[in-house]
Design a protein around this motif. Structure first.
Motif, PDB file in Angstrom:
ATOM      1  N   PRO A 264     -97.459  -1.624 -44.755  1.00 39.59           N
ATOM      2  CA  PRO A 264     -96.327  -1.826 -43.838  1.00 39.59           C
ATOM      3  C   PRO A 264     -95.749  -0.509 -43.323  1.00 39.59           C
ATOM      4  CG  PRO A 264     -96.103  -3.247 -45.730  1.00 39.59           C
ATOM      5  CD  PRO A 264     -97.261  -2.336 -46.010  1.00 39.59           C
ATOM      6  N   ASN A 265     -95.899   0.572 -44.127  1.00 41.22           N
ATOM      7  CA  ASN A 265     -95.380   1.857 -43.658  1.00 41.22           C
ATOM      8  C   ASN A 265     -96.046   2.300 -42.366  1.00 41.22           C
ATOM      9  OD1 ASN A 265     -93.648   2.310 -45.819  1.00 41.22           O
ATOM     10  ND2 ASN A 265     -95.355   2.935 -47.104  1.00 41.22           N
ATOM     11  N   LEU A 266     -97.322   1.924 -42.207  1.00 41.09           N
ATOM     12  CA  LEU A 266     -98.060   2.390 -41.036  1.00 41.09           C
ATOM     13  C   LEU A 266     -97.358   2.021 -39.742  1.00 41.09           C
ATOM     14  CD1 LEU A 266    -101.867   1.857 -41.699  1.00 41.09           C
ATOM     15  CD2 LEU A 266    -100.705   3.953 -41.091  1.00 41.09           C
ATOM     16  N   TRP A 267     -96.901   0.748 -39.658  1.00 38.15           N
ATOM     17  CA  TRP A 267     -96.242   0.378 -38.398  1.00 38.15           C
ATOM     18  C   TRP A 267     -94.730   0.525 -38.447  1.00 38.15           C
ATOM     19  CZ3 TRP A 267    -100.749  -2.001 -39.843  1.00 38.15           C
ATOM     20  CH2 TRP A 267    -100.673  -3.001 -40.810  1.00 38.15           C
ATOM     21  N   ALA A 268     -94.165   0.651 -39.652  1.00 37.47           N
ATOM     22  CA  ALA A 268     -92.703   0.804 -39.706  1.00 37.47           C
ATOM     23  C   ALA A 268     -92.291   2.230 -39.342  1.00 37.47           C
ATOM     24  CB  ALA A 268     -92.197   0.452 -41.094  1.00 37.47           C
ATOM     25  N   MET A 269     -93.147   3.205 -39.679  1.00 35.12           N
ATOM     26  CA  MET A 269     -92.761   4.606 -39.479  1.00 35.12           C
ATOM     27  C   MET A 269     -92.457   4.978 -38.033  1.00 35.12           C
ATOM     28  SD  MET A 269     -95.295   6.501 -41.901  1.00 35.12           S
ATOM     29  CE  MET A 269     -95.334   6.172 -43.608  1.00 35.12           C
ATOM     30  N   PRO A 270     -93.355   4.660 -37.090  1.00 36.31           N
ATOM     31  CA  PRO A 270     -93.068   5.056 -35.701  1.00 36.31           C
ATOM     32  C   PRO A 270     -91.699   4.529 -35.243  1.00 36.31           C
ATOM     33  CG  PRO A 270     -95.286   4.178 -35.875  1.00 36.31           C
ATOM     34  CD  PRO A 270     -94.653   3.981 -37.206  1.00 36.31           C
ATOM     35  N   VAL A 271     -91.391   3.269 -35.594  1.00 32.53           N
ATOM     36  CA  VAL A 271     -90.117   2.673 -35.179  1.00 32.53           C
ATOM     37  C   VAL A 271     -88.959   3.485 -35.753  1.00 32.53           C
ATOM     38  CG1 VAL A 271     -88.685   0.603 -35.318  1.00 32.53           C
ATOM     39  CG2 VAL A 271     -91.149   0.408 -35.054  1.00 32.53           C
TER      40      VAL A 271
END
Length: 1536
Positions: A423-430
């Motif tokens: 989940p970090n993969l897509w949460a980080m950019p946000v």
């Protein structure tokens, strides 16, 4: 000022002249009615209910039925509570003496809380009719709130006013709750319907064994994991055990998930392209995508809520005043005004934190659960593949055990961890984008400079992360090499000591360790860089931002901007720090998936062994196929083989028309690589008879058995298995299910890590009579009597390691016990002495198997048994030399028969057998004891110590146990640090403290700067700020480097000492090889994980302490609130650390059997497949996987339990800090900047509190490993020095080979009884001496005494005039030669195996090979002397390995050679050649032979017969044979 409901400042408040509903106070009073109604009705029900059900706790959890809309109701209720809090706050802030503004809100809050408690109780007791009360409440509340909203609209109160928004929200919420209630009625039909729906609880809840109930509890318990702890041990000192943690719910079991993953995997195979490999990624997404999406949603919500912190801080520090508006006789607040009240903001900050943490933990939990499910599915997938792996893969070294173990232990875990971080993969950019936007909003352009510093340094971090991954890969390769070398050393340690080669091999390990350390240094450097970047980036970003702000705006930022920005930078660093980790794991996951894919695509036995033979499966009942069916072993045998019948009584010799059980026609078979192992094979195995396969070492006898079992690749030809008439099939199926498996005893004995009984029954039902018969046939009873728990003793890693003969007999017993038609025995006599062999042949094979009319195929070197054979197959160089009965061969091939006759040199002497039998069993019973006790004594002593300790512990009271189990061994910690060097320790401690002081100073300076009102001092503040930041960054670099390199030097020293200790330990310690290996590999691995834990622990602890210090110094009142918080924290961490350590142990202890099961299966593949036991082994694997997953789940859930609690504590700390700051601001005690500083620090506490606890728990586990190493380093080494100097020993000693043994007494350990008692003997130079005696009579102990390997506590051995005890061990052992019973080869080249010291010429090596009959074979290999030897010499047959060991002894031209039962696994022909060679090549030297077959020492000059550690007979063989009743004479008779 008196309070009244409608306010007392105006009489108008009570007037109703414009209609009752137009009086605001009356409308509010009306709103009270539903709440009062609910409380009035539910309280009696709750109390009566609780009274009658005071045993609510005992209600079994199968009543945890959820009504429809369960989660929705909980979420709506939480929202309702929040809105009521807002309504209450708004009422208070608007006008705190108008009770009607906040009283209904307060009552609403209590009613909402009651409603959810009431609902929970109804749900647990499954009594839905009582829900009617709630339905009425929601309807009433909805109506009264709607009236209020309608009145507001009439008076033009709109969305710009807060009270209107709140009322509108309440109307919506009550409406939704009403809808939920209607839905329950619709689904459950509990009222207004004739037949209400009956509901059964899910299967998991009816099963009392399922203890992991997280999926079934209510939403609140799901959020705070409280039910887990109510499930956790009630008494802290009660250790969780396997029974305690129970089973997994069905949805989480390995089988369920395996089927999901397998379906997703197989669905990708298309008819157009069946060869295309399915994508594992896609399969994983299809099977487990949904929970990952859910988890990502939680993660997004958490990240967005995370930004509330900085914004609230900014608001609190601003603290503004506002204007008034009045309607309906009371003041109405604007929507923005509430958000400008610092007290309200403090509460909002608290709520935002609680919610953020809740969502975050929920996200973690969902991913972890999914990760565990994925791991279970992958393990099952790998296991299924292992069971179908083609044998040639394993034997040709394409797929090693190590690779399989890596797949199981490492690759599946890599994928699981990747899923955790997914989940970090897509949460980080946000998170990053949001952070930058907010920074810009606060500080304008200067913020972008700071953000750009972070973003520009991100690639550097990424670079470091990729470098780290590469280095880790290299390190892993080197450590695998090191482990492999170490494993080999530990397995062959006895040989290395006897040959004095331990230092050569030790150096080779140190060499690999050197390479590994080079990688580790690079790794430590990059790790410290990574840590440095994470610590330094926020400092650099803040510096850049404020310097820019100063130049653009010519002033410093305001406190509210500065500290909100500071908090934002802290938030931004986390995703960037994680980014490198996630990328690293993603790279690892890609590699793991690639490895998995290759493994899943590797050759399978089904296709492969039959791919090239034109195999047709004829199953049509109409066709007669000469009574044969060709078996395609790819398909389950059951279909084709159910048509089998009992063999009918047969004539003694098979004729051409006779039934044949197995037939091979024109067979050519290979192990891969297209070298034919067997060619032109045409054989038949007659049904119900005894077939023997004979031939020299390495001629393909074992391969022939495996070819018939379908384990080899068929280049051409067919293997037919006998089929049956269909008329008998139905009847047959009822009688016996496993008539189609083949009972197979492999040449290399393979045992399970289970009890003796389980090894023999091997999954078949236990039949006492049959079991007893088998045990007697294999004469195992005396051995079993010696084991501590009889046949219930576990053998294998944790139990006693049995001798070769015992292992072999258990394997044969397994084959005999199975109720199968066909029995394959591969050289079952190789490790047995003559009595045991004869007994097994007579009782086991001729009597037990033949009475059962079973078809027996026996590979053997013992030609004297050929007279019992019904059919003989003679093999030579991979093809069949002769086939037929002994009579046929006698008439047709006289030469071969004569050759055999000379080798046999013996007739059947049944009579003597009976005389011998009795004494043998009784003797063996006594003598086997020694072998067992020498090995057991050390373990026993350890066990007794442990038991005593345990008993002492049990006597303590519970609190003491808790204390003891939750303490970190600081002494061990100090040992670890000091092994890294005192200077490094000092540097680490001082730089850590300095770094944190500087970081606090930076922030404090920022607070002073932003709060200062004078302009001229700005540049002065800026200069100091820049200097401080530079110092902070430098210190970050120093600390990160010192921690890593301290850890590295500690690990280096520990490894070096440990290795030397293990290699130079006395032989009695090295008997527990596997134990050593585990200690060695796991501790070396664990020690390398300590530095990051230490770093993290010190950082988190110092951060928390500095934060609390800063807050306390700003608002001392905070210290009062700190006391209860500290107490709460202490108990939470104590409880967690105890539970965590136990669960960690449980996880480790359940992981080991799982890994063992995988490697056991891979080792015993041929046996498992021959027995057709795949299904049972799969079942066992699923059970072990589920057990391990349960333990891991509980461990992860316990981590969530801790984090939720520490997070909530952190939120309370923030709330207290905010409240005390606001209070002190009100009274003008503090500057705004300092309040901002305090709150920013309070926010960091929430992040670091749980890290402190978890790092403490981790450190505790890791320190246990250091403790193990330390205790190991305490054992004593062998005394290598000796009283003579090596220079005093003549160069050519021993030149004559004269041996005097004077009054020799020997024991294995000072704690044990002597194994040799007062032995006296004299061997003249060049004599050939034979030593014989029954098992355990002290023969081998005597051979070890020559090398000073055992404790010689009395008497002496003098060789050529020198007492061997005075010699340095290296000198003594390097001058003698020995050949051991078990052949040991090391991976490398043939040259390395013969001469690791590299001192001999090639001619000398070829000469030795020629003597050992190996020259031609080695010449034929690619590379000759440099040909490859695989691990353990697996690419040579057992006999060939033994010959290499002989060659090794010949290379060392020593004048004394000791042969310890060295010819046990060689056929008679080769053995006879060897005996001659030894006599000629060693004509002038002393040879001591410990005999296995007595006839080998008949030509000796002197024979010593031993019994129970004493010499019984001692003379020339001729003299001893004349004593008719002598022991030697009886041995010879039995062996004739």
């Amino acid at each position: 000022m008196a309070l009244s409901f409608c306010g007392n400042n105006d009489i108008k408040a009570y007037s109703v002249e414009y209609g009752v509903l137009n009086n605001g106070c009356f409308v509010d009073a009306l709103n009270l009615v539903p709440h009062v109604f609910l409380l009035f009705i539910t309280f009696p029900i709750l109390f009566i209910g609780w009274g009658s059900q005071s045993s609510k706790v005992q209600i079994h959890h199968n009543t945890w039925l959820h009504f429809p809309g369960h989660n929705m109701r909980w979420i709506l209720t939480f929202l309702l509570l929040f809105v009521h809090v807002c309504e209450f706050a708004e009422g208070l802030v608007s006008n705190n003496n108008h009770l009607h503004l906040f009283m209904p809100a307060f009552m609403g809050f209590i009613a909402a809380t009651t409603s959810v408690v009431y609902y929970h109780n109804i749900e647990t007791s499954n009594f839905p009719k009582l829900l009617l009360v709630l339905f009425i409440y929601w309807v009433l509340a909805f109506i009264t709130k709607s009236i209020k909203l309608w009145k507001f609209a009439e008076y033009k109160v709109g969305p710009q006013h807060l009270r209107f928004c709140i009322t509108a929200l309440l109307v919506i919420l009550y409406g939704l709750l009403m809808a939920v209630e209607i839905n329950v009625i619709r689904v459950r039909k509990y009222v207004f319907f004739a037949n209400p729906q009956k509901v059964k609880p899910p299967e998991d809840l009816q099963d009392l064994g399922v203890r992991f109930l997280q999926p079934f509890v209510n939403l609140l318990s799901k959020v705070d994991f409280s039910k887990l702890i109510s499930m956790a041990p009630q008494k802290i000192n009660m250790k969780p055990n396997l029974l305690y943690i129970g089973k997994l719910p069905i949805a989480m079991r390995a089988l369920t998930n395996y089927l999901r993953l397998k379906d997703a995997y197989e669905d990708q195979r298309t008819a157009e392209d069946p060869e295309r490999a399915p994508s594992i990624w896609r399969s994983m997404y299809r099977a487990f995508g949904r929970p990952i999406l859910l988890s990502s949603t939680f993660r997004y919500l958490a990240d967005l809520l995370g930004f509330a912190g900085p914004l609230c801080i900014s608001g609190i520090v601003k603290y503004l005043k506002t204007k008034d508006e009045t309607y309906l006789g009371v003041y109405f607040m604007s929507s923005t005004e509430l958000l400008q009240n610092s007290s309200v903001l403090a509460i909002l900050l608290f709520l935002a934190l609680v919610l953020q943490r809740t969502f975050l933990q929920a996200s973690y939990y969902v991913t972890i659960e999914t990760g565990i499910n994925l791991r279970g599915a992958l393990l099952a997938m790998i296991y299924n593949k292992i069971l179908r792996l083609s044998t040639s893969n394993m034997s040709m070294g394409e797929m090693t055990l190590g690779q399989i173990n890596n797949l199981v232990a490492i690759e599946t875990n890599q994928l699981m961890w990747f899923l955790f971080l997914c989940p970090n993969l897509w949460a980080m950019p946000v998170q990053i984008v949001m952070g930058v936007i907010l920074l810009y909003y606060l500080l304008g352009c200067s913020a972008l400079v700071g953000a750009s510093v972070i973003v520009l340094l991100a690639p550097v971090q990424y670079l470091i992360a990729t470098k780290l991954a590469d280095t880790q890969k290299n390190t892993l390769e080197h450590s695998t090499d090191r482990l492999k070398t170490t494993t080999e050393i530990l397995k062959g340690i006895k040989l290395l000591k006897l040959y004095a080669w331990e230092n050569i091999f030790c150096d080779s390990v140190e060499e690999t360790r050197g390479k590994e350390l080079t990688s580790l240094k690079t790794f430590a450097f990059y790790t410290s860089m990574s840590i440095f970047m994470n610590a330094a980036i926020p400092i650099a970003a803040v510096l850049a931002t404020f310097v820019m702000h100063h130049f653009i705006n010519k002033t410093g930022p305001s406190p509210s901007e500065a500290f909100a920005a500071l908090a934002l930078f802290h938030i931004l660093v986390t995703p960037l720090f994680l980014l490198s980790t996630v990328v690293r794991f993603a790279v690892k996951a890609l590699v793991s998936v690639q490895k998995l894919g290759e493994f899943l695509q590797s050759d399978e036995i089904g296709d492969d062994s039959w791919r090239n033979g034109d195999i047709s499966v004829t199953l049509e009942p109409g066709k007669k196929h000469l009574g044969m069916v060709t078996i395609n072993r790819k398909q389950p045998m059951r279909y084709q083989m159910d048509n089998y019948e009992h063999p009918t009584r047969r004539p003694l010799r098979p004729t051409e028309t006779e039934d044949v059980a197995v037939k091979v026609s024109n067979g050519s078979f290979t192990w891969g690589s297209n070298l034919l192992t067997l060619s032109d094979i045409n054989i038949r195995i007659p049904t119900g008879q005894l077939t023997m396969i004979v031939g020299q070492v390495g001629c393909g006898k074992s391969s022939l058995l495996l070819a018939m079992l379908g384990e080899m690749q068929a280049i051409e030809g067919r293997v037919y298995w006998r089929s049956l008439n269909s008329s008998n099939a139905g009847f047959e199926r009822n009688i016996n299910k496993n008539r189609y498996s083949v009972a197979y005893a492999a040449q290399k004995s393979w045992l399970l890590n289970a009890t003796v009984e389980e090894n023999i029954t091997f999954g078949s039902p236990f039949n006492k009579q049959r079991y007893k018969a088998v045990i007697d046939a294999c004469s195992l009873q005396p051995d079993i009597d010696l084991l501590p728990f009889g046949d219930q003793t576990e053998i294998g890693e944790r139990g006693i390691n049995l001798s070769g003969g015992q292992r072999q007999r258990i394997c044969v017993a397994r084959a005999l016990y199975q109720n199968t038609n066909i029995v394959f025995l591969d050289d079952p006599f190789s490790a047995l002495d003559i009595h045991l062999s004869d007994h097994l042949m007579q009782e086991g094979i001729l009597k037990f198997l033949q009475d059962d009319k079973r078809t027996v195929v026996l590979v053997t070197h013992k030609l004297q048994y050929l007279i019992h054979a019904d059919w003989i197959i003679a093999m030579k160089d991979g093809s069949v030399l002769r086939e037929g009965t002994l009579k046929d061969i006698q008439t047709h091939d006289v030469e071969l028969y004569d050759h055999w006759k000379t080798l046999m040199n013996r007739q059947d002497q049944e009579l003597e057998k009976d005389i011998q039998q009795d004494s043998q069993t009784t003797l063996e019973r006594k003598t086997l004891r020694r072998a067992f006790y020498s090995r057991e004594a050390k373990n026993q002593i350890d066990d007794e110590d442990e038991e005593e300790e345990e008993e002492e512990e049990d006597d303590d009271n519970m609190s003491m146990t808790t204390n003891r189990r939750s303490k970190i061994p600081w002494k061990v910690c100090w040992c670890y640090l000091s092994s890294g060097g005192f200077f490094m320790v000092f540097l680490m401690v001082s730089s850590k403290l300095l770094k944190h002081s500087v970081i606090v100073t930076i922030d404090y300076w920022l607070a002073l700067w932003t709060s200062s009102k004078t302009n001229q001092s700005d540049s002065y503040y800026l200069t100091v700020f820049i200097i401080l930041c530079a110092a902070g960054i430098t210190l970050c670099l120093i600390t990160s480097l010192t921690v890593e390199f301290l850890g590295l030097s500690a690990a280096t020293n520990l490894h070096h000492n440990l290795l030397n200790k293990i290699i130079h330990a006395p032989i009695r310690y090295t008997n527990t090889t596997l134990q050593h290996l585990q200690v060695y590999s796991s501790t070396v691995n664990t020690c390398s994980h300590i530095p990051p834990t230490l770093e993290s622990l010190t950082r988190s602890t110092l951060l928390c302490l500095s934060a609390i210090g800063v807050i306390a110094s700003i608002t001392p009142a905070f210290l009062i609130a700190l006391v209860p918080l500290g107490v709460a924290f202490y108990f939470i961490q104590k409880y967690f650390r105890v539970a965590s350590k136990d669960l960690q142990d449980l996880d480790d202890s359940t992981q080991l059997p799982l890994l063992c099961h995988f490697s056991e299966t891979a080792e015993g593949l041929t046996t498992i497949r021959a027995f057709r036991q795949e299904a049972r082994f799969k079942q066992r694997m699923l059970e072990l996987t589920d057990t391990n997953n349960t333990a891991y789940l509980f461990l992860s859930a316990a981590n969530r339990w801790l984090e939720v609690r520490t997070d909530y504590l952190g939120a309370v700390i923030v709330l207290t800090a905010a409240a005390t700051s606001i209070w002190s601001l009100r009274y003008g005690l503090q500057a705004g900047g300092l309040v901002g500083l305090g709150l920013t620090y309070a926010l960091t506490v929430t992040n670091y509190l749980n890290w402190v606890v978890r790092n403490l728990a981790d450190l505790e586990v890791q320190m246990a490993a250091v403790k193990k190493v330390n205790s190991f380093l305490g054992t004593e080494s062998e005394n290598y020095e000796g009283s003579m100097d090596s220079s005093q020993v003549p160069e050519n000693w021993p030149h004559n080979g004269e041996i005097k043994i004077q009054d020799l007494c020997v024991r294995y350990d000072p704690m044990l009884k002597p194994v040799l008692k007062h032995v006296n003997a004299y061997v003249e130079p060049g004599q050939k001496v034979g030593i014989c005696g029954r098992t355990g009579s002290g023969k081998s102990s005597l051979s070890l005494a020559f090398f000073n390997m055992v404790d010689i506590f009395e008497g002496k051995i003098i060789i050529d005039g020198i007492d061997i005890c005075k010699l340095p061990l290296q000198t003594l052992r390097s001058r003698l030669s020995i050949i051991l019973q078990d052949p040991v080869l090391f991976s490398g080249s043939i040259r390395f195996n013969l001469d690791p010291e590299r001192t001999c010429t090639d001619d000398r090596l070829w000469e030795a090979l020629e003597i050992a009959q190996l020259k031609n074979m080695v010449k034929a290999l690619a590379g000759g002397l440099d040909a490859v030897v695989t691990e353990g010499g697996e690419n040579f047959s057992v006999g060939q390995r033994q010959l290499f060991c002989l060659a090794r002894a010949f290379v060392r031209k020593s004048s004394i050679l000791i042969m310890d039962e060295a010819t046990a696994s060689i056929d008679m022909a080769t053995e006879n050649i060897l005996q001659k060679v030894v006599m000629t090549a060693f004509a002038d030297r002393t040879v001591v032979t410990i005999a296995h077959r007595v006839h080998t020492i008949l030509t000796a000059d002197l024979v010593i017969v031993m019994k129970r550690g004493n010499i019984l007979e001692y003379d020339k063989p001729e003299t001893l044979l004349e004593q008719e009743d002598g022991m030697f004479a009886s041995f010879v008779k039995a062996d004739m």
